[in-house]
Structures are given as C-alpha cells and as structure tokens.
Design a protein around this motif. Structure first.
Motif, PDB file in Angstrom:
ATOM      1  N   ASN A 123       0.849  -1.197   0.000  1.00  0.00           N
ATOM      2  CA  ASN A 123       0.000   0.000   0.000  1.00  0.00           C
ATOM      3  C   ASN A 123       0.879   1.240   0.000  1.00  0.00           C
ATOM      4  O   ASN A 123       2.042   1.208   0.437  1.00  0.00           O
ATOM      5  N   LEU A 124       0.300   2.318  -0.531  1.00  0.00           N
ATOM      6  CA  LEU A 124       0.969   3.626  -0.398  1.00  0.00           C
ATOM      7  C   LEU A 124       0.846   4.067   1.041  1.00  0.00           C
ATOM      8  O   LEU A 124      -0.248   4.080   1.626  1.00  0.00           O
ATOM      9  N   PHE A 125       1.971   4.466   1.601  1.00  0.00           N
ATOM     10  CA  PHE A 125       1.975   4.810   3.013  1.00  0.00           C
ATOM     11  C   PHE A 125       1.934   6.320   3.171  1.00  0.00           C
ATOM     12  O   PHE A 125       2.818   7.031   2.708  1.00  0.00           O
ATOM     13  N   GLN A 126       0.851   6.749   3.865  1.00  0.00           N
ATOM     14  CA  GLN A 126       0.691   8.152   4.203  1.00  0.00           C
ATOM     15  C   GLN A 126       0.994   9.054   2.989  1.00  0.00           C
ATOM     16  O   GLN A 126       1.753  10.012   3.066  1.00  0.00           O
ATOM     17  N   ALA A 127       0.386   8.717   1.871  1.00  0.00           N
ATOM     18  CA  ALA A 127       0.620   9.476   0.630  1.00  0.00           C
ATOM     19  C   ALA A 127      -0.228  10.746   0.607  1.00  0.00           C
ATOM     20  O   ALA A 127      -1.372  10.770   1.088  1.00  0.00           O
ATOM     21  N   SER A 128       0.342  11.786   0.028  1.00  0.00           N
ATOM     22  CA  SER A 128      -0.403  13.048  -0.141  1.00  0.00           C
ATOM     23  C   SER A 128      -1.435  12.890  -1.253  1.00  0.00           C
ATOM     24  O   SER A 128      -1.422  11.918  -2.012  1.00  0.00           O
ATOM     25  N   ASP A 129      -2.330  13.879  -1.323  1.00  0.00           N
ATOM     26  CA  ASP A 129      -3.361  13.824  -2.361  1.00  0.00           C
ATOM     27  C   ASP A 129      -2.752  13.835  -3.757  1.00  0.00           C
ATOM     28  O   ASP A 129      -3.253  13.168  -4.675  1.00  0.00           O
ATOM     29  N   GLU A 130      -1.676  14.585  -3.949  1.00  0.00           N
ATOM     30  CA  GLU A 130      -1.031  14.659  -5.253  1.00  0.00           C
ATOM     31  C   GLU A 130      -0.493  13.305  -5.661  1.00  0.00           C
ATOM     32  O   GLU A 130      -0.627  12.881  -6.811  1.00  0.00           O
ATOM     33  N   ILE A 131       0.143  12.578  -4.697  1.00  0.00           N
ATOM     34  CA  ILE A 131       0.680  11.248  -5.005  1.00  0.00           C
ATOM     35  C   ILE A 131      -0.444  10.267  -5.270  1.00  0.00           C
ATOM     36  O   ILE A 131      -0.383   9.454  -6.206  1.00  0.00           O
ATOM     37  N   LYS A 132      -1.516  10.322  -4.471  1.00  0.00           N
ATOM     38  CA  LYS A 132      -2.638   9.411  -4.675  1.00  0.00           C
ATOM     39  C   LYS A 132      -3.305   9.637  -6.026  1.00  0.00           C
ATOM     40  O   LYS A 132      -3.812   8.686  -6.634  1.00  0.00           O
ATOM     41  N   GLN A 133      -3.319  10.897  -6.503  1.00  0.00           N
ATOM     42  CA  GLN A 133      -3.950  11.196  -7.786  1.00  0.00           C
ATOM     43  C   GLN A 133      -3.033  10.882  -8.967  1.00  0.00           C
ATOM     44  O   GLN A 133      -3.488  10.855 -10.103  1.00  0.00           O
ATOM     45  N   ILE A 184      -1.472   6.955 -13.046  1.00  0.00           N
ATOM     46  CA  ILE A 184      -2.910   7.110 -13.252  1.00  0.00           C
ATOM     47  C   ILE A 184      -3.258   8.541 -13.711  1.00  0.00           C
ATOM     48  O   ILE A 184      -4.426   8.865 -13.887  1.00  0.00           O
ATOM     49  N   LYS A 185      -2.228   9.379 -13.926  1.00  0.00           N
ATOM     50  CA  LYS A 185      -2.431  10.759 -14.390  1.00  0.00           C
ATOM     51  C   LYS A 185      -1.181  11.205 -15.140  1.00  0.00           C
ATOM     52  O   LYS A 185      -0.070  10.753 -14.852  1.00  0.00           O
ATOM     53  N   LYS A 186      -1.364  12.055 -16.104  1.00  0.00           N
ATOM     54  CA  LYS A 186      -0.241  12.582 -16.866  1.00  0.00           C
ATOM     55  C   LYS A 186       0.698  13.373 -15.960  1.00  0.00           C
ATOM     56  O   LYS A 186       0.266  14.104 -15.061  1.00  0.00           O
ATOM     57  N   LEU A 187       2.001  13.261 -16.212  1.00  0.00           N
ATOM     58  CA  LEU A 187       3.008  14.004 -15.469  1.00  0.00           C
ATOM     59  C   LEU A 187       3.284  15.334 -16.162  1.00  0.00           C
ATOM     60  O   LEU A 187       3.079  15.495 -17.362  1.00  0.00           O
ATOM     61  N   ASN A 215       8.889  17.970 -10.567  1.00  0.00           N
ATOM     62  CA  ASN A 215       9.939  17.230 -11.257  1.00  0.00           C
ATOM     63  C   ASN A 215      10.417  15.994 -10.500  1.00  0.00           C
ATOM     64  O   ASN A 215      11.278  15.264 -11.003  1.00  0.00           O
ATOM     65  N   SER A 216       9.892  15.745  -9.275  1.00  0.00           N
ATOM     66  CA  SER A 216      10.252  14.518  -8.552  1.00  0.00           C
ATOM     67  C   SER A 216       9.170  14.199  -7.520  1.00  0.00           C
ATOM     68  O   SER A 216       8.482  15.096  -7.035  1.00  0.00           O
ATOM     69  N   TYR A 217       9.042  12.897  -7.236  1.00  0.00           N
ATOM     70  CA  TYR A 217       8.074  12.417  -6.245  1.00  0.00           C
ATOM     71  C   TYR A 217       8.805  11.511  -5.236  1.00  0.00           C
ATOM     72  O   TYR A 217       9.677  10.716  -5.623  1.00  0.00           O
ATOM     73  N   HIS A 218       8.412  11.658  -3.952  1.00  0.00           N
ATOM     74  CA  HIS A 218       8.957  10.822  -2.868  1.00  0.00           C
ATOM     75  C   HIS A 218       7.784  10.003  -2.324  1.00  0.00           C
ATOM     76  O   HIS A 218       6.911  10.530  -1.633  1.00  0.00           O
ATOM     77  N   VAL A 219       7.774   8.689  -2.653  1.00  0.00           N
ATOM     78  CA  VAL A 219       6.634   7.826  -2.337  1.00  0.00           C
ATOM     79  C   VAL A 219       7.067   6.787  -1.300  1.00  0.00           C
ATOM     80  O   VAL A 219       8.070   6.070  -1.511  1.00  0.00           O
ATOM     81  N   ASP A 220       6.320   6.736  -0.201  1.00  0.00           N
ATOM     82  CA  ASP A 220       6.563   5.713   0.832  1.00  0.00           C
ATOM     83  C   ASP A 220       5.620   4.539   0.603  1.00  0.00           C
ATOM     84  O   ASP A 220       4.413   4.723   0.385  1.00  0.00           O
ATOM     85  N   ILE A 221       6.193   3.317   0.664  1.00  0.00           N
ATOM     86  CA  ILE A 221       5.441   2.085   0.438  1.00  0.00           C
ATOM     87  C   ILE A 221       5.441   1.266   1.741  1.00  0.00           C
ATOM     88  O   ILE A 221       6.482   1.124   2.401  1.00  0.00           O
ATOM     89  N   GLU A 222       4.302   0.740   2.069  1.00  0.00           N
ATOM     90  CA  GLU A 222       4.177  -0.120   3.258  1.00  0.00           C
ATOM     91  C   GLU A 222       3.841  -1.542   2.802  1.00  0.00           C
ATOM     92  O   GLU A 222       2.909  -1.739   2.024  1.00  0.00           O
ATOM     93  N   ALA A 223       4.659  -2.481   3.315  1.00  0.00           N
ATOM     94  CA  ALA A 223       4.414  -3.908   3.046  1.00  0.00           C
ATOM     95  C   ALA A 223       3.938  -4.561   4.343  1.00  0.00           C
ATOM     96  O   ALA A 223       4.637  -4.531   5.366  1.00  0.00           O
ATOM     97  N   VAL A 250      10.328   5.018  -2.468  1.00  0.00           N
ATOM     98  CA  VAL A 250      10.553   5.096  -3.916  1.00  0.00           C
ATOM     99  C   VAL A 250      10.687   6.567  -4.309  1.00  0.00           C
ATOM    100  O   VAL A 250       9.807   7.378  -4.010  1.00  0.00           O
ATOM    101  N   ILE A 251      11.817   6.902  -4.935  1.00  0.00           N
ATOM    102  CA  ILE A 251      12.030   8.261  -5.448  1.00  0.00           C
ATOM    103  C   ILE A 251      11.875   8.202  -6.970  1.00  0.00           C
ATOM    104  O   ILE A 251      12.612   7.493  -7.659  1.00  0.00           O
TER     105      ILE A 251
END
Length: 800
Positions: free
Chosen positions: A285-295, A309-312, A318-326, A338-339
């Motif tokens: 799952n995406l961990f504590q993701a912001s609305d921008e990351i979720k969209q 799921i959306k055009k960049l 110019n960069s995204y910092h995504v936390d993933i929870e397993a 994930v950067i």
C-alpha cells in the motif's frame, strides 16, 4: 489622494496584462544595469513601502515621470507599483510566500525597472521573507500501530509526519509525545530535509497487561511563538509474529518521462517475510501518501507494481517521494521508499509576449523601433533554449537586448510607394527534440510622406479647335497622377504665366482646377491667331506642395467663313465697265482675260475654282477651272457680235462652299490700231475724232497719275495691317517649308495691264494651299492713239 492614485495605477496594470515597455528614440541605446536586492515580509498589505527607487537609481524624483519609468514583474501578475511623484516602490498586492515559492528558499521575485530616453533597464530582486503563519498539519489525524508484545525495547516505529508550509526557522522542528512509560518520540530528517517522527519503545509490552495504548503526537515548528499540530496514535499490542516484511531494497530510485501514458508501469517493489503461512503473506500500500501522489500513482496490492494514473508535468513537479508499506498476514509491516524522477521532454512551445508595438511608421524615417517583446520556454535544458528570427527579405532587423528581450527595428528608411504594408512573422524555435516553434505576425503600415511630385501622362499636349467656337467649349483634358496617398495625391491644375507676355492667356483659355479640363474663353479666329501655347501646372495638396508642368499647344482649325474676293476685274464703281479687247483674228485658245480672286481662309477652304455661268454667245468663250483664264473656245468670225458679256462664278472648296461672281465685258475689234467704234463719214467726223483722241490722252494721263498714288497708298495700308496682325496673332509663315514665289500675270492678249502677285503656301496646310497677298507692281497700259478708253477702264488696275 496618493492612495487613490496608487489604486488607480494598480487597476490600470491589471487591465493591461502586457505592459507597454518603451519606444526607443532615434539613435537611442539600451543600457542594462543590475542593481540590488530588496526584502519584505510576506502578508504585508497593499501599498506597503519597499524602497525609494529614485534614490537607489541615482535619479531625481521628477525624472521618473519624465522618462516614463515602469516596473515589470515576471508573469501575468503585477506585484509592484511605482509612485512617479515620490519615487517609492510599493506593494501592489499582498504577497503569500507559500503561494509564490512553495518550499523554495530563499523566495526571490525578479522585476525590472525600464526608463526611456535614453533606454535603461535595471534588474532587481525582492526577497519575500517568511513569517510563521502556518501550523504543522498531520496528513492523518489518527494513526494505528500494531506492535508485537515481544518487541524488544529500543525498537523504532515510523510514524506519519506532519507538514509545515513555512520555511527556515518557522518550519517544523521536532515531535513530542505525552510522557508515558513505554514510548518516546525521536525526530529524524530525510534527504530532502523534511523531518519525520519515529516512536521508540522504551520497555517491553505485555498484551495481557495492556492490549491498547492511546498516545498524542505533537509537531512543533521553530516560530516565535511556536505553532503546533497534533495527531492521535492508537497502539495495538499483538501476539507474537516475530518477523516483519522487509523490502529487497531500502530505497528505490527510478526515472520516468513526463509524456509517459496513463497506465505506464513506473517501478515494481518487493518485500519478503521470513515467517510462514498467513504471517508470510505480504500486501503493498501507499503509506501516508499526499493527495497529489494518490492522484498520480497507484500500486498493485499483490505485485507491488506502481503505475501512472495521471499525466506528469515536469514544469509543475519534477520529482516524487513515495513511501510504500508492506504488511504481512499477521499485521506486521515494513517500510520502503521510492524516489521517482520526472524527465523533461520538449512538450512546451516557446512563448512570445509583446511589450510594445508601433503599427504605423512614416516612410523615409531613419531607424525606428517597431516592437519590443520577450520570449520564454517552460522546458529545461536544450528544450528551453530558443532561437528568434524574422524573414531575411524584409527591411527589418532583430536585436537581442537583455536576457530574453528583443527589439524589432527598421533596417533602412521605408518607401510607401514601393510597399505600403509589411507582415512580419517572428519565429521562435527551441533546441529540443523534436523542435517546437511559435510564430507571431506583426502588421506594419507605412505612412505616406509627400515625396513624389505629380507626373503628367504626357510632357506636351496638342489640342485642336475650330475657329468661331462657342465660349466655354471643352478643348481637351490634361491629366497628372501622384504616387503618394491621401491629400498628398490630390492634384490641382492651374495655368502658368505664358512665356510671351503679350499673349492674352486669361481671355483665351481656362482650366478646371480639379479635373484638368481646358475650356475656351471666347470665340477664336483662325485668320487672327492660328496657334498658341499654354503652360499647365499640377500641384499636390501636401504640406509642402510639389508640382510639375506640361506644355499644351492649341491649334485653331480653319472654318470656311470667308467668301472668295475678286481682285480682277475690279467691281464697277459707278462708271462704265472697262471692256476686254479681242481681235477678230484671234485663234482658238486666245487669252481674253484672267479672273483673279483670293480667299481669306486656308487649306481646302481657300481652293478656288472658276466656271462660266452665262455668256452672250455660248460656246465662243470658256473659263479654265483652276486658274480663271478666259480664252476663246474657237476662232472668231465676222458673223460674231462685236460686244459680249460673260458672267464668271468663283467658288471655294469649303463645306458649305462660298462663292462670288464677276462680269466681264468683251469687245471684238478688227485690230488694236483701229478704234472699236464705227467711223463717221466725212472730214468733219475725222476732225472730231482727232480732237477726241487728244482729250482722251490728257484724261488718261491724269487718271494714271491718280491711280499710281492710290496704289502706293493702298500697298502701304495693307503692309501696316499685315504687320500689326502678325504682331498680335503671333502667326507667321514658316521659313524654309515652302519658298515664296512670284506669279507673273503679263498682259497677254488684250489684258489692260501687267501685274504680279506674291503667292505662298500657308504653313499649316498639308495640301498646298495658295494665298494671294498683294500686288507687287502695277503697269498702266496706254491705249493707242485713236482708241477711246473710259475713265472706268483706266481705274481697273487697282486690286485689293
């Protein structure tokens, strides 16, 4: 009053999104200076004083208004306003540092100050200083932790972090938790500088003693006074599942093009759990993701694949910092990061913004500024580098001024008559792959200057008019054109003073000022004036009028308005007519007399023909058609009557023909030595005849003297009249065209005297017309003794 003026100036800037920068004066040069940096705290009200630009630029206060100083901000918003009276730089609106710069520090706003005459450009920076106006906010107000009861003390649990929009000392500093015997909070920092909390276990948990714990996590910033935000932590103590999932990599880094399609697989993450059974089943799952990351991203719970799921848009993020929870089946979880770096592609065409535009340029003007504009490209690297150009076949040049500012100028003076309008296409091309370009067309009109004089369609005109015309008759039209436009092309016609000061031009011809129509002022007389020349001027209506002239020659055509005038035989003056003596021995063709006539017209109107209308004895005499000679048609006989009367018609060749008639009296005699009257019988009759002869000789001598004086007086009068007519009419016989000739009519046969006439060809006749001017000499014939000649016969040698 000052506040209302600043408000009106601000509204004017908002209405005009593209600010008129500057007209560069002729010969002007652009000076670019980099000045200093100013600073202001955010949230200051509109009208807040920033600095005195006049003082900082070293200018007098009134010089700002005189040089039309303007402040230009980057983008569509105008953040500043300039008071030309005081030189103060003021805020045009309240500034929000977070809206302007986000997390970027320092927050700098570039603006330029443009001055005219001479053109100067000062670049400045305004640093917006952050104030502590935002509290830390947790993305999740409630967090849940599941902790195995056998978790050893010192174990750290990652918690959801809070975000603070402020920067610097006002940003988030640390986290705290309400004191309790089991946990405390440790604050750590990520590579991007953001701080996140970790819950540290201080002593072992016992599910049977306490299965749940409720903690309050507080985030504090460094402001004064500090601001804070809080979230609730719900701790669940789990039974033993002593292996949590672990990611194969602690950090995933990947790159993706900004034009990647929706559904594009960005990266796949993987975690393993050493347990077995349900405790080894891992979900992602995406961990504590912001609305921008979720969209923008989604993750497959089973495979761990992250998809778009959306055009960049590189220009936005110019960069995204995504936390993933397993998470395994026992509720234990592991964290991975994930950067995602967004790679720029050339998807933004260059932009061109006009700052000033001159749509009309005077022809013949030296170097003139047409437009000042700015270009930019939202891409980066080579994708953001640009080339600006215009077509080579135009008399314009493009000059870079400062950074991305360009000036479009005329390369040389323009000529409206050569080209009145230009459509200049400005092309801006970037250096990306593929290259993108933007074209902007500027329409420039060339204004007319009165630099062309009117030009006549002909340098000289020849007009023809028949004599005896009606006053106001339209003679012809002259025409001139002007290559200029508007009033500069409006042509007015006028008559120029004649070269001959004695020519009464005003009474001969007039001209229509607008249309160039020439009209006769009065009836013309071919015999008095055969031709005259007029100079016509054409002037335009420009402020400095230009003009030209043409020569118009008006030739008067002859009209048949003069009947033939018989010079010989002269008309009777009350005395008995003088007869023509013809000897009876005359053969056929004998010259009896010659009818001499002239015509005041010219050309075919003066061609004369002669014919015998009536005779006492038809068939005895004939008249030559072309020269008027009267000759015998057959030999004379004794049976022919002694006296004959001939009526001769003289007619010209005009339309309609005019004519005159003359009567000839012919007397047939046996010989010129004999009198033509019958002799009486006897000596008495002979004595009377001798006395009559003496008287006749005396009378003839007297009349001859009187006739000679009359001829001399008549010739003098005719010469004076001809000289005066030539002086007034300006008409003369062209020299060298037809030589003068003397036609000698001698006393052949029984003509009473010899005479000579001067004959010449008229200069304007192409058909060779003859003109009788005057008798040259006059010789009297003295009758033989014994012949009776009347006084009327003696006077018959006077010709007119």
């Amino acid at each position: 009053m000052e506040e209302s003026a600043m408000k009106a100036g601000g509204e004017r800037f908002l209405r005009q999104r593209q600010v008129l920068l500057l007209f560069v004066l002729l010969g002007g040069a652009l000076t670019v200076c980099e000045c200093g940096r100013y600073s202001v705290a955010e949230e200051k009200e509109r009208g807040f004083f920033i600095a005195n630009l006049a003082k900082d630029l070293g200018l007098r206060v009134g010089e700002l208004a005189a040089r039309r100083a303007q402040v230009v901000s980057k983008g569509s918003k105008q953040h500043f306003q300039l008071n030309h009276q005081t030189g103060d730089l003021l805020l045009n609106e309240k500034l929000d540092r977070e809206e302007l710069c986000g997390l970027t520090e320092p927050c700098l706003l570039d603006f330029q100050v443009l001055l005219q005459n001479p053109l100067q450009l000062f670049t400045n920076e305004l640093q917006v200083i952050d104030v502590n106006d935002h509290s830390p906010i947790f993305l999740e107000n409630e967090m849940q932790l599941k902790i195995l009861e056998n978790t050893p003390p010192g174990t750290r649990f990652l918690l959801g972090n809070a975000e603070d929009l402020d920067v610097g000392k006002n940003s988030l500093r640390n986290y705290t938790v309400i004191p309790n015997p089991y946990f405390h909070v440790s604050t750590s920092s990520r590579r991007d500088g953001r701080k996140y909390p970790e819950l540290v276990l201080d002593k072992g948990l016992d599910r049977e003693t306490q299965a749940e714990l409720h903690l309050t996590l507080t985030a504090l910033d460094g402001g004064s006074p500090p601001r804070s935000g809080s979230a609730q932590i719900h701790v669940l103590v789990l039974d033993i599942n002593d292996n949590a999932p672990e990611f194969t990599q602690s950090l995933y880094e990947t790159q993706v093009l900004e034009n990647s399609p929706v559904g594009f697989p960005v990266v796949r993450v993987s975690a393993r759990d050493a347990d077995s059974g349900n405790f080894a089943t891992v979900s992602y799952n995406l961990f504590q993701a912001s609305d921008e990351i979720k969209q923008t991203f989604s993750i497959n719970n089973v495979t761990g694949e992250i998809q778009l799921i959306k055009k960049l848009d590189f220009e936005k993020i110019n960069s995204y910092h995504v936390d993933i929870e397993a998470t395994d089946g026992g509720g234990l979880s592991g964290k991975g990061t994930v950067i995602i770096e967004v790679m720029d592609v050339n998807d933004n065409a260059p932009e061109l913004t006009l700052s000033s535009l001159t749509s009309s340029i005077l022809e013949n003007a030296p170097e003139t500024v047409v437009s000042i504009f700015r270009i930019r490209d939202r891409d980066s690297g080579d994708n953001g580098k640009m080339i600006c150009s215009i077509p080579d076949n135009l008399p314009f040049i493009l000059k870079p001024t400062f950074k991305n500012f360009y000036t479009l100028l005329t390369e040389r003076p323009l000529d409206r008559e050569e080209r009145a309008e230009y459509n200049i296409t400005i092309t801006v091309t970037d250096l990306g792959t593929p290259r993108l370009k933007t074209e902007h067309t500027i329409r420039v009109l060339v204004s007319d200057v009165n630099d062309n004089a009117p030009t006549f369609t002909q340098t000289s005109y020849t007009l023809f008019v028949r004599e005896n015309n009606s006053p106001g008759l339209h003679l012809g039209t002259v025409s001139a054109t002007d290559r200029d436009a508007g009033t500069n092309a409006q042509v007015t016609y006028s008559l120029l003073p004649p070269r001959d000061p004695h020519l009464p031009l005003a009474s001969l011809v007039a001209i229509h000022a607008d249309r160039g129509h020439l009209f006769a002022q009065r009836a013309l007389d071919f015999e008095a004036l055969r031709a005259f020349e007029v100079r016509v001027g054409a002037a335009d209506a420009g402020s400095q009028a230009l003009s030209s002239e043409a020569l118009v020659r008006v030739e008067v055509l002859d009209d048949n308005d003069h009947a033939p005038l018989v010079l010989y035989p002269p008309p009777p003056n009350g005395s008995a007519p003088c007869p023509e003596l013809v000897p009876r021995a005359a053969e056929a063709g004998y010259l009896v007399s010659k009818v001499v006539a002239v015509d005041g017209d010219a050309g075919q109107n003066a061609w004369l023909s002669y014919q015998l209308l009536k005779a006492t004895e038809p068939g005895l005499f004939r008249v030559w058609t072309h020269n008027g000679e009267v000759r015998t048609a057959r030999p004379l006989s004794e049976r022919d009557a002694a006296q004959h009367r001939l009526l001769v018609l003289v007619q010209d060749n005009g339309e309609p023909a005019l004519s005159a008639s003359v009567t000839l009296h012919v007397l047939l005699v046996d010989g010129f030595s004999q009198p033509y009257l019958a002799r009486p019988e006897g000596a008495h009759d002979q004595a009377q005849a001798d006395g009559l002869t003496v008287y006749l000789v005396i009378a003839l001598a007297s009349v001859s003297s009187l006739f000679l004086c009359s001829v001399l007086l008549f010739v003098a009068v005719r010469l004076c009249r001809r000289r005066r007519a030539a002086w007034e009419g300006g008409c003369s016989v062209p020299e060298g065209r037809f030589p003068s000739h003397l036609v000698d009519v001698s006393s052949t046969g029984t003509l009473s005297q010899s005479y000579q006439y001067e004959v010449y060809m008229t200069g304007d006749s192409r058909t060779g017309e003859f003109k009788f001017l005057k008798p040259i000499t006059s010789n009297l014939l003295v009758p033989e003794p014994g012949r009776e000649v009347t006084e009327n016969c003696r006077n018959s040698s006077v010709f007119s």
